[in-house]
Design an enzyme around this catalytic site. Structure first.
Site, PDB file in Angstrom:
ATOM      1  N   SER A   9       0.866  -1.112   0.137  1.00 55.17           N
ATOM      2  CA  SER A   9       0.006  -0.029  -0.022  1.00 55.17           C
ATOM      3  C   SER A   9       0.698   1.226  -0.190  1.00 55.17           C
ATOM      4  O   SER A   9       0.432   2.330  -0.500  1.00 55.17           O
ATOM      5  CB  SER A   9      -0.873   0.097   1.122  1.00 55.17           C
ATOM      6  N   THR A  10       1.919   1.356   0.701  1.00 52.09           N
ATOM      7  CA  THR A  10       2.730   2.368   0.631  1.00 52.09           C
ATOM      8  C   THR A  10       4.269   2.216   0.134  1.00 52.09           C
ATOM      9  O   THR A  10       4.738   1.103   0.254  1.00 52.09           O
ATOM     10  CB  THR A  10       2.807   2.928   2.067  1.00 52.09           C
TER      11      THR A  10
END
Length: 181
Positions: A9-10
């Protein structure tokens, strides 16, 4: 051919664990992304699905790496099926679209992933609230110091144009306009 799809996600997260799992499971090519699963636009996932041919398999380390929303998950699996390919999740071995039971399991897992997303939001909000209580400031630092802000506001109230004040501090006019009451 077995294709893999890995996503985090990041940018602070690492794909290494997923890549190792997918390679060990026999993936010949792995498509990688660092983008939120909550986002529908995932170019590498589209590329992976576009490469699928009848008999191929799309594999992920876990269903939540593919999608966090039930509708999104089901749409992706529909595209995989339309290509004549199968789908497998390493973390959930029962999820294999070549069996009839898989549709039910995938729907349940999609719902569970959506609930997990809600729990992540709750934990994140609670963490932010605790940080605020402890005095942590969020967002970008102001471009002007409090002294510069007071000085700029005095100049504007004295009649100097915002554009000239902004130029003198090397900031945009909108930065200066936000100082006015």
């Amino acid at each position: 051919m077995i294709y893999g799809y890995a996503r985090v996600s990041t940018s602070g997260q690492d794909l290494a664990n997923q890549l190792a799992q997918l390679k060990a499971a026999g993936c010949e090519m792995v498509f990688r992304e660092k983008i939120s699963g909550f986002t529908i636009e995932r170019p590498q996932l589209k590329r992976a699905i576009g490469k699928l041919e009848p008999g191929d398999v799309l594999m992920v380390a876990a269903v939540d790496r593919l999608a966090r929303d039930t509708r999104d998950l089901l749409n992706i699996l529909h595209e995989v099926r339309e290509a004549g390919a199968g789908f497998r999740s390493l973390a959930e071995p029962i999820v294999d679209t070549t069996s009839e039971l898989a549709d039910i399991v995938i729907a349940v897992l999609g719902i569970a992933a959506k609930w997990e997303r809600g729990r992540i939001r709750e934990r994140t909000a609670a963490g932010r609230a605790r940080a605020r209580e402890q005095g942590v400031k969020f967002g970008r630092k102001p471009k002007l110091t409090p002294h510069q802000q007071r000085e700029a506001l005095e100049r504007i109230l004295a009649g100097e144009p915002q554009r000239a004040v902004a130029r003198s501090y090397n900031v945009s006019q909108s930065t200066i306009s936000r100082l006015t009451p």
